[in-house]
Design a protein around this motif. Structure first.
Motif, PDB file in Angstrom:
ATOM      1  N   PHE A  34       5.054  13.828   0.979  1.00  0.00           N
ATOM      2  CA  PHE A  34       5.672  12.622   1.518  1.00  0.00           C
ATOM      3  C   PHE A  34       5.091  11.398   0.828  1.00  0.00           C
ATOM      4  O   PHE A  34       3.871  11.259   0.707  1.00  0.00           O
ATOM      5  CB  PHE A  34       5.395  12.486   3.020  1.00  0.00           C
ATOM      6  CG  PHE A  34       6.035  13.536   3.878  1.00  0.00           C
ATOM      7  CD1 PHE A  34       5.340  14.685   4.212  1.00  0.00           C
ATOM      8  CD2 PHE A  34       7.323  13.364   4.363  1.00  0.00           C
ATOM      9  CE1 PHE A  34       5.920  15.661   5.014  1.00  0.00           C
ATOM     10  CE2 PHE A  34       7.919  14.325   5.166  1.00  0.00           C
ATOM     11  CZ  PHE A  34       7.206  15.483   5.486  1.00  0.00           C
TER      12      PHE A  34
ATOM     13  N   ARG B 167      -2.168   0.549  -4.901  1.00  0.00           N
ATOM     14  CA  ARG B 167      -1.730  -0.790  -4.530  1.00  0.00           C
ATOM     15  C   ARG B 167      -0.982  -1.384  -5.708  1.00  0.00           C
ATOM     16  O   ARG B 167      -1.194  -0.983  -6.845  1.00  0.00           O
ATOM     17  CB  ARG B 167      -2.937  -1.647  -4.140  1.00  0.00           C
ATOM     18  CG  ARG B 167      -3.602  -1.159  -2.872  1.00  0.00           C
ATOM     19  CD  ARG B 167      -4.627  -2.144  -2.333  1.00  0.00           C
ATOM     20  NE  ARG B 167      -5.274  -1.634  -1.141  1.00  0.00           N
ATOM     21  CZ  ARG B 167      -4.782  -1.769   0.087  1.00  0.00           C
ATOM     22  NH1 ARG B 167      -3.631  -2.391   0.264  1.00  0.00           N
ATOM     23  NH2 ARG B 167      -5.445  -1.290   1.130  1.00  0.00           N
TER      24      ARG B 167
ATOM     25  N   PHE C  28       7.644   6.347   6.040  1.00  0.00           N
ATOM     26  CA  PHE C  28       7.622   7.538   5.197  1.00  0.00           C
ATOM     27  C   PHE C  28       8.966   7.784   4.524  1.00  0.00           C
ATOM     28  O   PHE C  28      10.025   7.436   5.053  1.00  0.00           O
ATOM     29  CB  PHE C  28       7.287   8.774   6.038  1.00  0.00           C
ATOM     30  CG  PHE C  28       5.836   8.917   6.376  1.00  0.00           C
ATOM     31  CD1 PHE C  28       5.316   8.341   7.522  1.00  0.00           C
ATOM     32  CD2 PHE C  28       4.985   9.625   5.541  1.00  0.00           C
ATOM     33  CE1 PHE C  28       3.970   8.478   7.840  1.00  0.00           C
ATOM     34  CE2 PHE C  28       3.643   9.761   5.844  1.00  0.00           C
ATOM     35  CZ  PHE C  28       3.129   9.184   6.991  1.00  0.00           C
TER      36      PHE C  28
ATOM     37  N   TYR D 270       1.164  11.894   0.763  1.00  0.00           N
ATOM     38  CA  TYR D 270       0.584  12.897   1.650  1.00  0.00           C
ATOM     39  C   TYR D 270       1.123  14.280   1.301  1.00  0.00           C
ATOM     40  O   TYR D 270       2.269  14.428   0.854  1.00  0.00           O
ATOM     41  CB  TYR D 270       0.913  12.582   3.111  1.00  0.00           C
ATOM     42  CG  TYR D 270       0.095  11.460   3.702  1.00  0.00           C
ATOM     43  CD1 TYR D 270       0.474  10.125   3.541  1.00  0.00           C
ATOM     44  CD2 TYR D 270      -1.077  11.735   4.399  1.00  0.00           C
ATOM     45  CE1 TYR D 270      -0.293   9.102   4.067  1.00  0.00           C
ATOM     46  CE2 TYR D 270      -1.842  10.714   4.941  1.00  0.00           C
ATOM     47  CZ  TYR D 270      -1.444   9.403   4.772  1.00  0.00           C
ATOM     48  OH  TYR D 270      -2.209   8.397   5.304  1.00  0.00           O
TER      49      TYR D 270
ATOM     50  N   GLY E 212       2.426  24.007   9.625  1.00  0.00           N
ATOM     51  CA  GLY E 212       1.509  24.103  10.751  1.00  0.00           C
ATOM     52  C   GLY E 212       0.313  23.170  10.691  1.00  0.00           C
ATOM     53  O   GLY E 212      -0.572  23.227  11.545  1.00  0.00           O
ATOM     54  N   LYS E 213       0.292  22.295   9.682  1.00  0.00           N
ATOM     55  CA  LYS E 213      -0.834  21.360   9.531  1.00  0.00           C
ATOM     56  C   LYS E 213      -0.320  19.922   9.559  1.00  0.00           C
ATOM     57  O   LYS E 213       0.863  19.656   9.374  1.00  0.00           O
ATOM     58  CB  LYS E 213      -1.539  21.589   8.188  1.00  0.00           C
ATOM     59  CG  LYS E 213      -2.005  23.012   7.956  1.00  0.00           C
ATOM     60  CD  LYS E 213      -3.224  23.336   8.776  1.00  0.00           C
ATOM     61  CE  LYS E 213      -3.775  24.705   8.410  1.00  0.00           C
ATOM     62  NZ  LYS E 213      -4.948  25.059   9.235  1.00  0.00           N
ATOM     63  N   GLY E 214      -1.258  18.999   9.784  1.00  0.00           N
ATOM     64  CA  GLY E 214      -0.894  17.602   9.671  1.00  0.00           C
ATOM     65  C   GLY E 214      -0.899  17.161   8.212  1.00  0.00           C
ATOM     66  O   GLY E 214      -1.495  17.823   7.367  1.00  0.00           O
ATOM     67  N   PRO E 215      -0.239  16.051   7.895  1.00  0.00           N
ATOM     68  CA  PRO E 215      -0.250  15.543   6.515  1.00  0.00           C
ATOM     69  C   PRO E 215      -1.673  15.188   6.088  1.00  0.00           C
ATOM     70  O   PRO E 215      -2.450  14.646   6.879  1.00  0.00           O
ATOM     71  CB  PRO E 215       0.622  14.290   6.596  1.00  0.00           C
ATOM     72  CG  PRO E 215       1.439  14.468   7.836  1.00  0.00           C
ATOM     73  CD  PRO E 215       0.583  15.229   8.787  1.00  0.00           C
TER      74      PRO E 215
ATOM     75  N   SER F 248      -1.587  -0.384  10.508  1.00  0.00           N
ATOM     76  CA  SER F 248      -1.552   0.948   9.901  1.00  0.00           C
ATOM     77  C   SER F 248      -0.160   1.562   9.893  1.00  0.00           C
ATOM     78  O   SER F 248      -0.018   2.731   9.582  1.00  0.00           O
ATOM     79  CB  SER F 248      -2.512   1.873  10.648  1.00  0.00           C
ATOM     80  OG  SER F 248      -3.834   1.411  10.553  1.00  0.00           O
ATOM     81  N   ARG F 249       0.856   0.801  10.217  1.00  0.00           N
ATOM     82  CA  ARG F 249       2.202   1.348  10.324  1.00  0.00           C
ATOM     83  C   ARG F 249       2.708   1.838   8.967  1.00  0.00           C
ATOM     84  O   ARG F 249       2.944   1.045   8.046  1.00  0.00           O
ATOM     85  CB  ARG F 249       3.150   0.288  10.866  1.00  0.00           C
ATOM     86  CG  ARG F 249       4.601   0.756  10.978  1.00  0.00           C
ATOM     87  CD  ARG F 249       5.460  -0.310  11.596  1.00  0.00           C
ATOM     88  NE  ARG F 249       6.819   0.202  11.850  1.00  0.00           N
ATOM     89  CZ  ARG F 249       7.632  -0.303  12.754  1.00  0.00           C
ATOM     90  NH1 ARG F 249       7.242  -1.330  13.490  1.00  0.00           N
ATOM     91  NH2 ARG F 249       8.828   0.203  12.933  1.00  0.00           N
ATOM     92  N   LEU F 250       2.911   3.135   8.843  1.00  0.00           N
ATOM     93  CA  LEU F 250       3.420   3.738   7.619  1.00  0.00           C
ATOM     94  C   LEU F 250       4.911   4.020   7.768  1.00  0.00           C
ATOM     95  O   LEU F 250       5.341   4.541   8.786  1.00  0.00           O
ATOM     96  CB  LEU F 250       2.704   5.049   7.312  1.00  0.00           C
ATOM     97  CG  LEU F 250       1.263   4.968   6.801  1.00  0.00           C
ATOM     98  CD1 LEU F 250       0.642   6.359   6.780  1.00  0.00           C
ATOM     99  CD2 LEU F 250       1.213   4.351   5.414  1.00  0.00           C
TER     100      LEU F 250
ATOM    101  N   TYR G  86       0.882  -1.172   0.000  1.00  0.00           N
ATOM    102  CA  TYR G  86       0.000   0.000   0.000  1.00  0.00           C
ATOM    103  C   TYR G  86       0.912   1.211   0.000  1.00  0.00           C
ATOM    104  O   TYR G  86       1.814   1.323   0.835  1.00  0.00           O
ATOM    105  CB  TYR G  86      -0.905  -0.025   1.236  1.00  0.00           C
ATOM    106  CG  TYR G  86      -1.774   1.205   1.388  1.00  0.00           C
ATOM    107  CD1 TYR G  86      -1.540   2.117   2.407  1.00  0.00           C
ATOM    108  CD2 TYR G  86      -2.827   1.455   0.514  1.00  0.00           C
ATOM    109  CE1 TYR G  86      -2.319   3.246   2.557  1.00  0.00           C
ATOM    110  CE2 TYR G  86      -3.618   2.582   0.654  1.00  0.00           C
ATOM    111  CZ  TYR G  86      -3.353   3.475   1.683  1.00  0.00           C
ATOM    112  OH  TYR G  86      -4.133   4.592   1.816  1.00  0.00           O
TER     113      TYR G  86
ATOM    114  N   LEU H  37      -3.949  13.078   3.249  1.00  0.00           N
ATOM    115  CA  LEU H  37      -3.893  12.019   2.244  1.00  0.00           C
ATOM    116  C   LEU H  37      -4.320  12.565   0.885  1.00  0.00           C
ATOM    117  O   LEU H  37      -5.408  13.111   0.733  1.00  0.00           O
ATOM    118  CB  LEU H  37      -4.806  10.868   2.665  1.00  0.00           C
ATOM    119  CG  LEU H  37      -4.897   9.679   1.724  1.00  0.00           C
ATOM    120  CD1 LEU H  37      -3.529   9.001   1.559  1.00  0.00           C
ATOM    121  CD2 LEU H  37      -5.920   8.664   2.235  1.00  0.00           C
TER     122      LEU H  37
ATOM    123  N   GLN I  67       1.600  18.144   2.990  1.00  0.00           N
ATOM    124  CA  GLN I  67       1.599  18.828   4.276  1.00  0.00           C
ATOM    125  C   GLN I  67       1.936  20.300   4.104  1.00  0.00           C
ATOM    126  O   GLN I  67       2.977  20.649   3.530  1.00  0.00           O
ATOM    127  CB  GLN I  67       2.595  18.180   5.246  1.00  0.00           C
ATOM    128  CG  GLN I  67       2.527  18.751   6.663  1.00  0.00           C
ATOM    129  CD  GLN I  67       3.460  18.035   7.629  1.00  0.00           C
ATOM    130  OE1 GLN I  67       4.490  17.484   7.258  1.00  0.00           O
ATOM    131  NE2 GLN I  67       3.094  18.021   8.909  1.00  0.00           N
TER     132      GLN I  67
END
Lengths: 114, 111
Positions: free
Chosen positions: A89, A51, A104, A36, A41-44, A100-102, A32, A46, A38
């Protein structure tokens, strides 16, 4: 151990141009591959994901190209706009065994000049 | 639907103290993951919780711990803070194991 390598570290593109960011991975179990975006000041956020059973996926101006044999995938941003200026990213995971481990990539700082 | 929320957004602590960060996932999401983001190390996975159980753990010392409650809200705790713990701590939620949605993060500064 860095399992996902991303390039370039920074990229400057003119408005209307194509931005291309590349990633290479080592772990062949990855199945998978999300991208992302970013802003400071914000989160990444999606953007788009793929796949390995497909070689390309397109959503609006964003396209992922995937080369399983080369263990590489890339993000193409068509008609790049100043509002696309952000850090991008790539990531990879093995949902079936690692949840869910990504993992990066290092990130690419994209600047789109008007 | 409301997105992932994290509290507090900013935090300043002193070396040796401990800190607790909170994350509320998107409604219906049962998986919560935590990541540390620093300029030098990038985005690194801390741990993941699914249905109140830790499903995965990254390579961080035992000073970093977490838990998940029955309503899927999660907390992470860092004890005996070090200067190197200064970072943006991000929480992400997902329904299962793939599409993850990140919160805005908690900016922790250790002095």
């Amino acid at each position: 151990q860095q399992q996902v390598k991303q390039s370039p570290q920074s990229l400057i593109v003119q408005k209307g141009g194509i931005s291309i960011i590349n990633c290479a991975y080592e772990n062949t179990a990855f199945d998978y591959f999300p991208w992302y975006q970013q802003f400071p000041g914000k989160g990444p956020a999606l953007l788009i994901a793929i796949r390995p059973d497909v070689s390309e996926k397109k959503e609006g101006r964003f396209t992922i190209s995937f080369n399983k044999s080369a263990k590489q995938f890339s993000l193409h941003i068509m008609d790049s706009q100043p509002g696309d200026s952000a850090t991008y990213f790539c990531a990879a995971s093995v949902p079936k065994t690692s949840g869910s481990r990504l993992t990066f990539g290092e990130g690419t700082q994209l600047t789109v000049n008007p | 639907k409301a997105g992932v929320t994290q509290t507090p957004r900013y935090l300043i602590k002193t070396r040796g103290q401990q800190v607790t960060l909170s994350c509320s996932p998107i409604s219906g999401h049962r998986s919560v993951s935590w990541y540390q983001q620093t300029p030098g190390q990038g985005l690194q996975f801390l741990f993941e919780y699914f249905s109140e159980t830790q499903r995965n753990k990254g390579n961080f010392p035992g000073r970093f711990s977490g838990r998940q409650f029955s309503n899927s809200r999660s907390e992470m705790n860092v004890s005996t803070l070090e200067l190197g713990d200064s970072a943006l701590y991000l929480c992400a939620s997902s329904l299962g194991s793939d599409e993850q949605y990140f919160g805005p993060g908690t900016r922790l500064t250790v002095t």
